[in-house]
Design an enzyme around this catalytic site. Structure first.
Site, PDB file in Angstrom:
ATOM      1  N   ASP A   1      49.112  29.576  11.908  1.00 37.96           N
ATOM      2  CA  ASP A   1      48.254  30.264  11.156  1.00 37.96           C
ATOM      3  C   ASP A   1      47.763  31.228  12.055  1.00 37.96           C
ATOM      4  OD1 ASP A   1      46.857  31.547   9.207  1.00 37.96           O
ATOM      5  OD2 ASP A   1      45.385  29.764   9.153  1.00 37.96           O
TER       6      ASP A   1
ATOM      7  N   ASP B   1      49.010  38.815   7.423  1.00 38.70           N
ATOM      8  CA  ASP B   1      48.945  37.405   7.453  1.00 38.70           C
ATOM      9  C   ASP B   1      50.082  36.326   7.177  1.00 38.70           C
ATOM     10  OD1 ASP B   1      47.078  35.208   7.338  1.00 38.70           O
ATOM     11  OD2 ASP B   1      46.823  35.061   5.389  1.00 38.70           O
TER      12      ASP B   1
END
Length: 488
Positions: free
Chosen positions: A164, A368
Site C-alpha cells: 500500500d 495511490d
C-alpha cells in the site's frame, strides 16, 4: 482617393471566416482508439509455491545494517489482486465489493488529509497524544488491492502481505492473539524467530510512531486505528523480511496481537508510503529508495503483476513528473496535474488551478495504488465527462451504474472506437489505453467511464488508470515515472 470602408463588406468577410473556422472545427477528426470489449475477469488463482521462496542462504538480521551498509540490492516480486483470496465468488460480486472498498478507501483518505490540514501547527516530531491516530491502511480502508508473498523472521515464515502506497507502518498478525482475524497462513509466532527483537520505549523508532505507548517492561507498543472501527494493536519490534533469496533487516514493524475489524485474508501490510517508517524509507541504503510496480489488466492478461525494489525498478524510457510535498502529511505521493485531453484536444475548463495544493495542504493530486477509480474534483470531472460524452455520442448509452454516470451498452460488439484520454502531468503526458478508462461493470455488456467526481478538492489517480504502466517511485530523485507497456 480615400473613402469610408464598406462596413457591409467587412461584416460579410468576418462572417465567412467565422463559418470556415467553425466548419474546420467540426470536420477535424476526433481522436479515437480501439477498445476490445471484454467481460469482467474471473477470480484469479494463486500460483505461488513456498519452495520457490525458500533459500538456505538467508542472511541473519545482524548482517544487514540499513544505516551502515553501502551495498544496494534489487528484488522482483509477483503481485496478485485481493480477489484471488475470494476465488469462489462471482465476477459481479467481486466487482461490487471492489467498489465498496474503493468508496471507503477514498473517503478515508479525504478524512485523513482533512484532519492533518486542520492540525495547526503540524504535529511535531516526537509529540504523542496516546492511541488516537487514524492512519490509513490498505487492509481495511478499501484494501491495498494487491498483495505479495514474503518471508518474515528467521527462519522465514512465508506470509501474504498487502502492499500500500498510502500507508507507512509495516505490520503482521502475531500470536498469542487476543483477537485475530482469519488469514490464509498460520499466525506468525515471534518466539520462534531468532531475529525478532522488541524496541525500547525511549528509542527514536518508537518516537517515530504517530501513536505509541509503553508496556510494563518499558517496551514500545503501537496502535493503528481506522475510521470504520478497525484496529491493530501490539508490540512495535524489529524483524527480518525475506524476498526470495534476499533478506533485509532489521525492519521496524508492528507485531499485532489484537486486530479487529474489516481485515481479511492477508497476514499484514507492507507500507510503501513516503513516511519515515515505510519500507522504502527504512531500506533506503539497500534499495536506493526506489521501487516500481506494474499492475496487469486482469481482463486481458493472465500474467501476474509485479513489484521491483532497487535501481532496476526505474525503467528506461519512463516519463517523469516531480513529487510534491504536503506540509501537513508525509505519507502520500503528490504530483502536479496540469490538464486532461479528450479526443486529442485539451479540455478548456480543466486548468492547472483546479489541481493546485495550497499552502495549508488542501487540494492537490495523489497517486495511490489502493484506490481503484480515479477521483477528480467535481469541476474537472464534469468537464472531462462532458467532453467524453461528445466524443462517444455514437455509442449506445446505458443506465448509470453505482458511482458511474457515463455508461454504454456494448453488448454484441467485438470492437468499438472510443475517444482518447491523456493525463498531462508536469513533464509527463500519459496516454491511457482504452481499457484504463472504459471498463466492464457487469456480464451484460455494460461499460462505464472509470472516473468519478468528488466534492473534495483533492484528486486521486487510481490503479485502474495505472494498469499496464510501470509506475516508478524514485524517492531519491523526488519523482514518479510512467513507462507504457511496462509489464512485459
Amino acid at each position: 482617393m480615400g473613402g469610408k470602408p464598406d462596413n457591409n463588406l467587412l461584416f460579410s468577410s468576418f462572417t465567412i471566416l467565422l463559418l470556415i473556422s467553425f466548419s474546420a472545427a467540426l470536420s477535424s477528426p476526433f481522436e479515437l482508439q480501439t477498445l476490445l470489449p471484454r467481460p469482467l475477469p474471473s477470480p484469479p488463482t494463486l500460483s505461488w509455491h513456498d519452495s520457490e521462496l525458500e533459500s538456505s542462504s538467508l542472511q541473519e538480521t545482524s548482517q544487514f545494517d540499513p544505516v551502515t551498509s553501502n551495498t544496494t540490492l534489487q528484488v522482483q516480486l509477483e503481485l496478485h489482486h485481493v480477489d484471488a483470496l475470494s476465488s469462489e465468488d462471482t465476477p459481479e460480486l467481486l466487482f461490487d465489493l471492489r467498489l465498496q472498498r474503493d468508496a471507503l478507501r477514498s473517503e478515508t483518505i479525504y478524512s485523513l488529509v482533512s484532519k492533518a490540514v486542520a492540525q495547526n501547527p503540524p504535529r511535531a516530531a516526537g509529540r504523542r497524544s496516546g492511541f488516537s491516530s487514524s492512519i490509513i491502511s490498505g487492509l481495511a480502508q478499501g484494501s491495498g488491492e494487491y498483495f505479495t508473498r514474503l518471508g518474515v523472521g528467521t527462519p522465514a515464515r512465508n506470509l501474504y502481505m498487502v502492499l500500500d502506497t498510502g500507508s507507512d507502518v509495516v505490520w503482521v498478525q502475531c500470536s498469542p492473539c487476543k483477537k485475530c482475524y482469519s488469514q490464509s497462513d498460520p499466525i506468525f509466532d515471534p518466539t520462534k524467530s531468532r531475529s525478532f527483537a522488541g524496541i525500547p520505549c525511549g528509542s527514536a523508532l518508537c518516537r517515530s510512531l504517530d501513536a505509541s505507548g509503553c508496556s510494563r517492561r518499558r517496551m514500545c507498543l503501537y496502535q493503528v486505528s481506522y475510521g470504520d472501527g478497525s484496529v491493530t494493536f501490539g508490540d512495535f519490534s524489529t524483524e527480518t523480511l525475506s524476498f526470495r533469496r534476499t533478506s533485509v533487516g532489521p525492519v521496524a514493524l508492528g507485531c499485532g496481537h489484537d486486530n479487529e475489524g474489516l481485515f481479511v485474508g492477508a497476514a499484514g501490510l507492507l507500507g510503501l508510503g513516503r513516511g519515515r517508517l515505510s519500507f522504502p524509507s527504512q531500506t533506503a541504503s539497500r534499495f536506493n529508495r526506489k521501487f516500481s510496480y506494474c499492475l496487469v489488466d486482469r481482463s486481458a492478461s493472465s500474467k501476474p503483476s509485479s513489484l521491483i525494489f532497487g535501481d532496476a525498478a526505474i525503467p528506461r524510457g519512463a516519463l517523469f513528473t516531480p513529487l510534491l510535498t504536503n506540509p501537513k502529511l508525509d505519507t502520500f505521493y503528490y504530483v502536479e496535474l496540469l490538464g486532461i485531453s479528450v479526443g486529442g484536444t485539451r479540455v478548456p475548463k480543466i486548468t492547472p488551478s483546479l489541481f493546485t495544493m495550497d499552502q495549508e495542504g488542501n487540494g492537490g493530486v495523489i497517486i495511490d495504488s489502493g484506490t481503484s477509480v480515479t477521483r477528480l474534483n467535481q469541476p474537472a470531472y464534469i468537464a472531462m465527462r462532458d467532453a467524453f460524452r461528445v466524443g462517444a455520442r455514437n455509442l449506445k448509452r446505458a443506465p448509470d451504474f453505482s458511482l458511474f454516470d457515463t455508461c454504454f451498452d456494448l453488448s454484441g460488439q467485438t470492437t468499438v472506437k472510443v475517444p482518447t484520454v491523456v493525463l498531462h502531468f508536469r513533464g509527463a503526458d500519459v496516454s491511457l489505453p482504452a481499457t484504463n478508462y472504459l471498463i466492464p461493470v457487469d456480464s451484460s455488456g455494460t461499460f462505464c467511464l472509470a472516473f468519478a467526481g468528488t466534492m473534495s478538492g483533492m484528486t486521486i489517480i487510481g490503479n485502474i488508470q495505472q494498469q499496464g504502466f510501470r509506475v516508478a517511485y524514485d524517492l531519491a530523485g523526488s519523482r514518479v515515472g510512467f513507462a507504457p507497456r511496462g509489464c512485459a
